[in-house]
Enzyme design. Structure first.
Site, PDB file in Angstrom:
ATOM      1  N   LYS A  38     101.290 -28.606  62.613  1.00 58.01           N
ATOM      2  CA  LYS A  38     101.701 -27.199  62.474  1.00 58.01           C
ATOM      3  C   LYS A  38     101.698 -26.790  61.003  1.00 58.01           C
ATOM      4  CE  LYS A  38     106.548 -28.704  62.567  1.00 58.01           C
ATOM      5  NZ  LYS A  38     107.679 -28.974  63.456  1.00 58.01           N
ATOM      6  N   TYR A 264     109.105 -13.937  31.252  1.00 56.97           N
ATOM      7  CA  TYR A 264     109.846 -12.747  31.679  1.00 56.97           C
ATOM      8  C   TYR A 264     111.351 -12.903  31.462  1.00 56.97           C
ATOM      9  CZ  TYR A 264     105.736 -10.900  34.157  1.00 56.97           C
ATOM     10  OH  TYR A 264     104.505 -10.394  34.485  1.00 56.97           O
TER      11      TYR A 264
HETATM   12  C1  LIG Z   1     108.068 -30.388  63.362  1.00 56.11           C
HETATM   13  C2  LIG Z   1     108.426 -31.179  64.561  1.00 56.11           C
HETATM   14  C3  LIG Z   1     108.174 -32.568  64.608  1.00 56.11           C
HETATM   15  C4  LIG Z   1     107.710 -33.359  63.410  1.00 56.11           C
HETATM   16  O1  LIG Z   1     108.807 -33.799  62.647  1.00 56.11           O
HETATM   17  P1  LIG Z   1     108.633 -34.722  61.362  1.00 56.11           P
HETATM   18  O2  LIG Z   1     110.002 -34.934  60.856  1.00 56.11           O
HETATM   19  O3  LIG Z   1     107.782 -33.937  60.403  1.00 56.11           O
HETATM   20  O4  LIG Z   1     107.948 -35.959  61.806  1.00 56.11           O
HETATM   21  C5  LIG Z   1     108.394 -33.224  65.816  1.00 56.11           C
HETATM   22  N1  LIG Z   1     108.852 -32.564  66.898  1.00 56.11           N
HETATM   23  C6  LIG Z   1     109.143 -31.241  66.875  1.00 56.11           C
HETATM   24  C7  LIG Z   1     109.685 -30.593  68.102  1.00 56.11           C
HETATM   25  C8  LIG Z   1     108.951 -30.509  65.710  1.00 56.11           C
HETATM   26  O5  LIG Z   1     109.266 -29.202  65.667  1.00 56.11           O
END
Ligand SMILES: *Cc1c(COP(=O)(O)O)cnc(C)c1O
Length: 369
Positions: A38, A264
């Site tokens: 993702k 800035y």
């Molecule tokens: C993002 C996510 C993961 C991955 O978690 P990590 O800590 O990056 O391994 C796994 N399961 C769900 C439901 C997630 O939202």
């Protein structure tokens, strides 16, 4: 040293392969591996990452939203893709692209079932998400009866797996809570199989779960951050390799006198003669203002240079008074040599936020395996 003439995010597929093999070595050979890609594969490049993982025979992918899955399908990814946070507006798209939703509530289950029926699909693959304590998305244990009734004698949906998500798998102080989540999931799994008379895959572990609670691996484990080189633990980090490195180059060097200001709002004022270098990236690239004003170091020719003054939209300034360097020299912000976790810590955040925040303006360069 690679020639860097602009800001680049280097993506090392050799490191990805190493991390994939390392994480798999923590699991039984029969446990399936789901790679979480993702948010552009945690800010890197979902297509290159997914293609590489597909050649490594990963079993499943997960994305958060349907459009992320569409991009993977359009790039030719054939592996099953779980959509963790499906939204009704995209149920058509999910089905058209053969994506598999994680159904998390009565409303979502009924709406999805309706769209699948309208499209005359049979045995459409879905996953059922249970809430075991994160209180984010998921059915409760008491909803099992409802799920069983809703799907009784219906052949539109095929439940491939049931899953839950741990709230604090990286935190050893929360071990009792995590074990209670695992216990609850265990109960849910048994009751679910019995009431629906099916045997879907079960999964609850994320990266830190794989490391800390391997006994709860069930049929599959889901890893995101670990694949990219971070394990929420120094010892684990030492065994993983950083997949992404954020690099840039010095645009200009200024020599300033005592009492001159930099940037800035004149937030930095020199106490002595100093040498300041300007870098071509800023908060619009994902290095937020919280990294400015003397909190965070970058690496110039192997030496640490402090970010001084306010981070601008497109530039940051660093103090190179004690570092031999020239305009055009390479600067490493994080990745190889210094970790995104350490960099993130200077601004009280975590690698996940820093990595996923690197904006699409930054050019991605892939180092093939
Ligand atoms: C993002 C996510 C993961 C991955 O978690 P990590 O800590 O990056 O391994 C796994 N399961 C769900 C439901 C997630 O939202």
């Amino acid at each position: 040293m690679p020639d860097t003439s602009e800001t680049i995010l280097e993506i090392d597929l050799r490191a990805l392969k190493h991390n994939f093999n390392f994480l798999k070595s923590k699991l039984k050979a029969t446990t399936k591996f789901l790679a979480v890609v993702k948010a552009y594969a945690y800010g890197s490049d979902a297509i290159h990452i997914a293609k590489k993982l597909e050649t490594l025979k990963v079993d499943y992918f997960a994305v958060a939203y349907a459009n992320e899955g569409v991009q993977l399908r359009e790039a030719g990814i054939k592996t099953p893709i779980l959509v963790l946070h499906p939204q009704p507006a995209y149920f058509d798209v999910i089905i058209d692209y053969n994506l598999e939703p994680s159904l998390y509530s009565a409303r979502i289950l009924e709406l999805f079932l309706k769209v699948v029926s309208e499209k005359n699909k049979q045995n459409y693959p879905v996953h059922i998400k249970f809430n075991t304590g994160l209180n984010r998305l998921g059915f409760d244990q008491k909803d099992i009866a409802f799920i069983a009734e809703t799907l009784e004698e219906k052949s539109e949906l095929k439940i491939i797996s049931i899953l839950s998500h741990l709230a604090a798998s990286e935190d050893k102080n929360e071990e009792a809570f995590t074990l209670s989540q695992i216990n609850l999931f265990d109960e849910i799994a048994t009751e679910f199989d019995k009431k629906l008379n099916i045997k879907p895959l079960k999964h609850i572990l994320n990266t830190s779960g794989i490391i800390n609670y391997p006994h709860a691996q069930y049929d599959m484990a889901r890893s995101g951050i670990g694949l990219y080189g971070y394990g929420n633990d120094q010892e684990v980090d030492n065994k993983l390799q950083q997949v992404v490195t954020l690099k840039t180059t010095i645009s200009q060097i200024h020599k300033i006198s005592p009492n001159e200001s930099v940037g800035y709002n004149r937030k930095f004022v020199s106490e002595s003669e100093q040498i300041i270098a300007t870098l071509p990236l800023g908060h619009a690239d994902g290095i937020g203002r919280q990294y400015g004003n003397g909190k965070t170091y970058v690496s110039v020719n192997g030496k640490k240079a402090l970010i001084i003054g306010n981070v601008c939209m497109d530039m940051i300034m660093i103090d190179v008074t004690d570092i031999t360097c020239n305009e055009g020299d390479e600067v490493v912000l994080f990745g190889k040599f210094e970790s995104a976790e350490e960099f993130a810590k200077t601004a009280n955040t975590i690698s996940y936020e820093l990595l996923t925040g690197i904006s699409q303006r930054v050019k991605r360069i892939v180092i093939e395996d």
